[in-house]
Write a protein that holds these residues in place. Structure first.
Motif, PDB file in Angstrom:
ATOM      1  N   LEU A 145       8.734  -4.074 -13.068  1.00  0.00           N
ATOM      2  CA  LEU A 145       8.271  -4.128 -11.681  1.00  0.00           C
ATOM      3  C   LEU A 145       8.822  -2.962 -10.866  1.00  0.00           C
ATOM      4  CD1 LEU A 145       8.431  -7.899 -10.681  1.00  0.00           C
ATOM      5  CD2 LEU A 145       6.463  -6.405 -10.445  1.00  0.00           C
ATOM      6  N   ASP A 146      10.102  -2.677 -11.052  1.00  0.00           N
ATOM      7  CA  ASP A 146      10.732  -1.582 -10.315  1.00  0.00           C
ATOM      8  C   ASP A 146      10.049  -0.251 -10.631  1.00  0.00           C
ATOM      9  OD1 ASP A 146      12.499  -3.340  -9.186  1.00  0.00           O
ATOM     10  OD2 ASP A 146      14.134  -2.926 -10.597  1.00  0.00           O
ATOM     11  N   THR A 147       9.678  -0.065 -11.893  1.00  0.00           N
ATOM     12  CA  THR A 147       8.986   1.160 -12.295  1.00  0.00           C
ATOM     13  C   THR A 147       7.648   1.290 -11.590  1.00  0.00           C
ATOM     14  OG1 THR A 147      10.031   1.135 -14.483  1.00  0.00           O
ATOM     15  CG2 THR A 147       8.029   2.441 -14.256  1.00  0.00           C
ATOM     16  N   ILE A 148       6.905   0.198 -11.527  1.00  0.00           N
ATOM     17  CA  ILE A 148       5.593   0.216 -10.866  1.00  0.00           C
ATOM     18  C   ILE A 148       5.753   0.489  -9.374  1.00  0.00           C
ATOM     19  CG2 ILE A 148       3.528  -1.120 -10.322  1.00  0.00           C
ATOM     20  CD1 ILE A 148       4.031  -2.718 -12.903  1.00  0.00           C
ATOM     21  N   PHE A 149       6.700  -0.190  -8.736  1.00  0.00           N
ATOM     22  CA  PHE A 149       6.934   0.014  -7.305  1.00  0.00           C
ATOM     23  C   PHE A 149       7.304   1.475  -7.006  1.00  0.00           C
ATOM     24  CE2 PHE A 149       7.773  -4.700  -6.821  1.00  0.00           C
ATOM     25  CZ  PHE A 149       6.781  -4.908  -5.868  1.00  0.00           C
ATOM     26  N   SER A 150       8.093   2.074  -7.886  1.00  0.00           N
ATOM     27  CA  SER A 150       8.597   3.430  -7.633  1.00  0.00           C
ATOM     28  C   SER A 150       7.528   4.504  -7.741  1.00  0.00           C
ATOM     29  CB  SER A 150       9.741   3.747  -8.605  1.00  0.00           C
ATOM     30  OG  SER A 150       9.252   3.823  -9.939  1.00  0.00           O
ATOM     31  N   THR A 151       6.407   4.199  -8.400  1.00  0.00           N
ATOM     32  CA  THR A 151       5.363   5.224  -8.594  1.00  0.00           C
ATOM     33  C   THR A 151       4.251   5.144  -7.539  1.00  0.00           C
ATOM     34  OG1 THR A 151       4.227   3.750 -10.152  1.00  0.00           O
ATOM     35  CG2 THR A 151       5.751   5.368 -11.073  1.00  0.00           C
ATOM     36  N   ILE A 152       4.341   4.197  -6.602  1.00  0.00           N
ATOM     37  CA  ILE A 152       3.313   4.080  -5.559  1.00  0.00           C
ATOM     38  C   ILE A 152       3.574   5.107  -4.460  1.00  0.00           C
ATOM     39  CG2 ILE A 152       2.289   2.569  -3.823  1.00  0.00           C
ATOM     40  CD1 ILE A 152       3.114   0.181  -5.535  1.00  0.00           C
ATOM     41  N   ASP A 153       2.554   5.870  -4.107  1.00  0.00           N
ATOM     42  CA  ASP A 153       2.662   6.872  -3.045  1.00  0.00           C
ATOM     43  C   ASP A 153       2.423   6.193  -1.695  1.00  0.00           C
ATOM     44  OD1 ASP A 153       2.644   9.016  -1.360  1.00  0.00           O
ATOM     45  OD2 ASP A 153       0.884  10.007  -2.239  1.00  0.00           O
ATOM     46  N   ARG A 154       3.487   5.922  -0.992  1.00  0.00           N
ATOM     47  CA  ARG A 154       3.390   5.172   0.266  1.00  0.00           C
ATOM     48  C   ARG A 154       3.113   6.060   1.470  1.00  0.00           C
ATOM     49  NH1 ARG A 154       6.721  -0.148  -0.508  1.00  0.00           N
ATOM     50  NH2 ARG A 154       7.101  -0.122  -2.746  1.00  0.00           N
ATOM     51  N   THR A 155       2.797   7.340   1.235  1.00  0.00           N
ATOM     52  CA  THR A 155       2.467   8.241   2.343  1.00  0.00           C
ATOM     53  C   THR A 155       0.972   8.215   2.657  1.00  0.00           C
ATOM     54  OG1 THR A 155       2.136  10.141   0.859  1.00  0.00           O
ATOM     55  CG2 THR A 155       4.372   9.775   1.708  1.00  0.00           C
ATOM     56  N   THR A 156       0.174   7.581   1.782  1.00  0.00           N
ATOM     57  CA  THR A 156      -1.270   7.503   1.996  1.00  0.00           C
ATOM     58  C   THR A 156      -1.661   6.084   2.402  1.00  0.00           C
ATOM     59  OG1 THR A 156      -1.810   6.875  -0.290  1.00  0.00           O
ATOM     60  CG2 THR A 156      -1.582   9.240   0.194  1.00  0.00           C
ATOM     61  N   ALA A 157      -2.842   5.970   2.995  1.00  0.00           N
ATOM     62  CA  ALA A 157      -3.332   4.655   3.427  1.00  0.00           C
ATOM     63  C   ALA A 157      -3.541   3.725   2.243  1.00  0.00           C
ATOM     64  CB  ALA A 157      -4.639   4.829   4.197  1.00  0.00           C
ATOM     65  N   LEU A 158      -4.130   4.254   1.162  1.00  0.00           N
ATOM     66  CA  LEU A 158      -4.370   3.431  -0.019  1.00  0.00           C
ATOM     67  C   LEU A 158      -3.060   3.065  -0.712  1.00  0.00           C
ATOM     68  CD1 LEU A 158      -7.538   5.156  -1.566  1.00  0.00           C
ATOM     69  CD2 LEU A 158      -7.417   2.987  -0.324  1.00  0.00           C
ATOM     70  N   GLY A 159      -2.108   3.990  -0.693  1.00  0.00           N
ATOM     71  CA  GLY A 159      -0.804   3.715  -1.286  1.00  0.00           C
ATOM     72  C   GLY A 159      -0.068   2.626  -0.522  1.00  0.00           C
ATOM     73  N   GLN A 160      -0.147   2.669   0.812  1.00  0.00           N
ATOM     74  CA  GLN A 160       0.485   1.630   1.632  1.00  0.00           C
ATOM     75  C   GLN A 160      -0.168   0.273   1.372  1.00  0.00           C
ATOM     76  OE1 GLN A 160       0.183   3.044   5.674  1.00  0.00           O
ATOM     77  NE2 GLN A 160       1.635   4.726   5.339  1.00  0.00           N
ATOM     78  N   ARG A 161      -1.488   0.281   1.218  1.00  0.00           N
ATOM     79  CA  ARG A 161      -2.187  -0.965   0.893  1.00  0.00           C
ATOM     80  C   ARG A 161      -1.758  -1.507  -0.464  1.00  0.00           C
ATOM     81  NH1 ARG A 161      -7.989  -0.250  -1.307  1.00  0.00           N
ATOM     82  NH2 ARG A 161      -6.612   0.401  -3.016  1.00  0.00           N
ATOM     83  N   ASP A 162      -1.695  -0.628  -1.456  1.00  0.00           N
ATOM     84  CA  ASP A 162      -1.331  -1.052  -2.807  1.00  0.00           C
ATOM     85  C   ASP A 162       0.088  -1.600  -2.852  1.00  0.00           C
ATOM     86  OD1 ASP A 162      -3.815  -0.111  -3.406  1.00  0.00           O
ATOM     87  OD2 ASP A 162      -3.150   1.642  -4.543  1.00  0.00           O
ATOM     88  N   ALA A 163       0.998  -0.952  -2.119  1.00  0.00           N
ATOM     89  CA  ALA A 163       2.391  -1.419  -2.073  1.00  0.00           C
ATOM     90  C   ALA A 163       2.460  -2.800  -1.429  1.00  0.00           C
ATOM     91  CB  ALA A 163       3.251  -0.426  -1.300  1.00  0.00           C
ATOM     92  N   ALA A 164       1.723  -2.993  -0.331  1.00  0.00           N
ATOM     93  CA  ALA A 164       1.720  -4.283   0.358  1.00  0.00           C
ATOM     94  C   ALA A 164       1.102  -5.363  -0.526  1.00  0.00           C
ATOM     95  CB  ALA A 164       0.941  -4.172   1.663  1.00  0.00           C
TER      96      ALA A 164
END
Length: 305
Positions: free
Chosen positions: A119-138
């Motif tokens: 899980l930590d690996t997956i969380f760490s690869t999400i680009d939270r600077t983009t709108a889609l990345g923020q959505r995916d992280a949430a």
């Protein structure tokens, strides 16, 4: 179904009004009952009263011969037992021929789950600077934080989130509501997405959507869309595991129990009507207890062997 329309409608009312069964559940029951009616037609039976224990045994044999799994056969018989039970209650038939049919117990498969490192690996690869990345992280944070079904997540609306209490209101199976708490990681991810990324995805739509999770066009994200997003996350993280939404639900339950959560509390959080549905997750807890015992008890191992 036609010769027995009256009896089916009686059962349908029972499922909808008394049992408050979900639409998908009713559809499954309908298929099971229709399958039995087709069997009766082939056997030249025109009255439900004609069905006796021998007929039921014959039907059971045909179910097995058709290649159905034990689980499917059990479901068929359980549906018909319930159907006939109602007919007896309503004085449509005198007895329930399915009442004393015994079936082999199904061995419940141990659900797959993710390890914390994965899980930590997956969380760490999400680009939270983009709108889609923020959505995916949430999305990932919420599914893991709450253990909700992907269908419940897809139908979640902004007004269902209470940030002051850190809870969400979920409409589960059978239209049953339940409140589920979430933690700080999910809170931070949701706030970032709702205040930033979600507004970008919605753009200048004349009729704003009140669904929490949106696609790139600003429309509500579907269950299928969520599955695709999770698959892309895993691929991006370079993992070889198969991640489907229900696996996150399994992971939530397993991690909660493994860290000391009460079984009945997890049952309520998952929205299970029966405790037996939740007990399949205790396998990891048992393994962990065995491991602790083996390493901690002075006489767990005989050093002379």
């Amino acid at each position: 179904m036609e010769p027995f329309t009256k009896e089916w409608l009686l059962y349908l009312d029972y499922l909808q009004i008394e049992k408050n069964a979900a639409k998908t559940t009713i559809q499954t029951y309908q298929k099971d009952v229709e399958h039995f009616f087709q069997f009766m037609y082939k056997e030249n039976m025109t009255r439900l009263q004609e069905v006796d224990h021998n007929i039921v045994r014959n039907y059971l044999s045909q179910l097995y011969e058709s290649g159905l799994s034990k689980r499917s056969v059990t479901r068929h018989i359980s549906t018909l037992r319930s159907f006939y039970k109602l007919l007896v209650r309503e004085a449509v038939v005198d007895s329930n021929p399915f009442q004393h049919i015994t079936l082999p117990k199904n061995s419940k498969p141990i659900p797959g789950f993710l390890f914390q490192e994965e899980l930590d690996t997956i969380f760490s690869t999400i680009d939270r600077t983009t709108a889609l990345g923020q959505r995916d992280a949430a999305l990932l944070e919420l599914l893991y934080a709450t253990g909700i079904r992907v269908s419940e997540c897809a139908s979640l609306k902004i007004e269902n989130i209470d940030f002051s209490l850190k809870t969400i209101l979920v409409l589960g199976k059978g239209d049953k509501e339940r409140y589920i708490p979430f933690g700080e990681f999910a809170e931070d991810a949701l706030k970032t997405y709702i205040n930033d990324g979600r507004n970008q995805l919605m753009g200048s739509k004349s009729i704003p959507s009140n669904f929490v999770f949106l696609n790139a066009k600003g429309s509500p994200l579907t269950v299928r869309g969520m599955r695709l997003i999770l698959s892309k996350m895993v691929k991006k993280a370079g993992l070889t595991i198969h991640l489907h939404p229900h696996k996150l639900r399994h992971t939530f339950a397993t991690h909660m129990l493994n860290n000391g959560a009460d079984l009945r509390a997890v049952q309520e959080l998952l929205g299970h009507s029966n405790l037996s549905s939740t007990q399949i997750y205790t396998h990891v807890t048992k393994d962990r207890l065995t491991s602790i015992y083996q390493s901690a008890h002075p006489r767990a191992k005989n050093s002379n062997k």
